[in-house]
Design a protein around this motif. Structure first.
Motif, short mmCIF file in Angstrom:
data_model
loop_
_atom_site.label_atom_id
_atom_site.label_comp_id
_atom_site.label_asym_id
_atom_site.label_seq_id
_atom_site.Cartn_x
_atom_site.Cartn_y
_atom_site.Cartn_z
N PRO A 14 65.49 30.37 67.32
CA PRO A 14 64.92 31.17 68.42
C PRO A 14 64.56 30.28 69.60
CG PRO A 14 63.93 31.77 66.32
CD PRO A 14 64.76 30.55 66.07
N ALA A 15 64.68 30.85 70.79
CA ALA A 15 64.33 30.10 71.99
C ALA A 15 62.83 29.79 72.01
CB ALA A 15 64.71 30.93 73.22
N ARG A 16 62.48 28.72 72.72
CA ARG A 16 61.08 28.34 72.82
C ARG A 16 60.34 29.23 73.80
NH1 ARG A 16 61.57 22.66 74.88
NH2 ARG A 16 63.62 23.33 75.55
N LEU A 17 59.01 29.19 73.74
CA LEU A 17 58.20 29.98 74.65
C LEU A 17 58.44 29.54 76.09
CD1 LEU A 17 54.74 30.24 72.85
CD2 LEU A 17 56.55 31.95 72.96
N LEU A 18 58.36 30.50 77.00
CA LEU A 18 58.53 30.21 78.42
C LEU A 18 57.21 29.67 78.96
CD1 LEU A 18 60.50 33.42 79.45
CD2 LEU A 18 61.42 31.13 79.01
N ASP A 19 56.93 28.42 78.60
CA ASP A 19 55.67 27.82 79.02
C ASP A 19 55.85 26.67 79.99
OD1 ASP A 19 56.80 26.02 77.31
OD2 ASP A 19 55.16 26.00 75.86
N SER A 20 57.08 26.48 80.47
CA SER A 20 57.33 25.42 81.44
C SER A 20 58.59 25.75 82.22
CB SER A 20 57.50 24.07 80.75
OG SER A 20 58.73 24.03 80.03
#
Length: 229
Positions: A14-20
């Protein structure tokens, strides 16, 4: 509809969180590789901002309060609510008097929804702090099980408050219009049709939504530009 070359790395984690910004650009790059339509509209200027809101109960409450209101009206009500409850938590909302919440400008349905969310969080049936770790569809299901939370509210919370990379508010009218323009359709796709279209973009559907919103702004700015003589 414009269909791309294939789903985004279907067998990958799964893709990583959109935190950057780096993760956002990773998602944009993946989308442009799998879908020529995405590649074209990004090249046309549809570059999305990261844009995040506070997570947790207060973040969700802010989305609920602002629904179907102008920015000015929502802001005024929110400010009055925060004056009433400077620390907005499930406990403080549950303990607030109904007349005080109405005096702040909240409608009866929104008060019911805010209380229902507070009850669900307290009961553990809505683990707001853990939704980011779940697949988008499962997190969405838990949210819409709470009375008053609709699909749009759930997906906007998952995308903008938690940075869930695969949340996709297919019922958003601006998103549907952007998809119509991008795919060259005669009419806006329905929410089910747009959901089906978005299968190509997993596990970056949230980034695809951001790209489409950016394209909507680009298209509107282009249409509003004066025609040179």
């Amino acid at each position: 509809m414009g269909i791309g070359a294939g789903a985004v790395d279907a067998g990958s984690p799964p893709a990583r969180l959109l935190d950057s910004e780096a993760v956002l650009q990773e998602g944009v790059a993946a989308l442009t590789r799998c879908d020529p339509v995405m590649a074209r509209i990004v090249a046309a200027g549809a570059v999305p901002p990261l844009r995040k809101r506070p997570p947790g109960y207060e973040g969700l409450a802010g989305i609920i309060v602002a629904q179907q209101l102008s920015t000015a009206s929502a802001g005024a009500i929110w400010n009055r609510l925060k004056c009433l409850l400077p620390v907005l938590t499930p406990e403080s909302l549950a303990g607030a008097a109904e007349p005080d919440l109405k005096a702040a400008g909240l409608s009866a349905p929104k008060i019911r929804t805010l209380r229902a969310v507070a009850e669900a969080v307290a009961a553990g049936s809505l683990p707001l702090d853990g939704l980011h770790a779940l697949p988008a569809d499962e997190a969405h299901r838990l949210m819409v099980a709470v009375r008053g939370i609709g699909p749009w509210t759930a997906d906007v919370y998952l995308l903008f408050c938690l940075g869930h990379p695969d949340a996709f508010p297919a019922g958003d009218l601006a998103l549907q219009e952007a998809a119509r323009l991008a795919d060259g359709l005669d009419a806006r796709p329905s929410a089910p049709a747009l959901t089906a279209r978005a299968e190509l973009w997993r596990p970056w559907r949230g980034v695809a939504a951001k790209v489409l919103w950016a394209y909507y702004r680009v298209a509107k700015a282009r249409d509003a530009a004066p025609v040179s003589s």
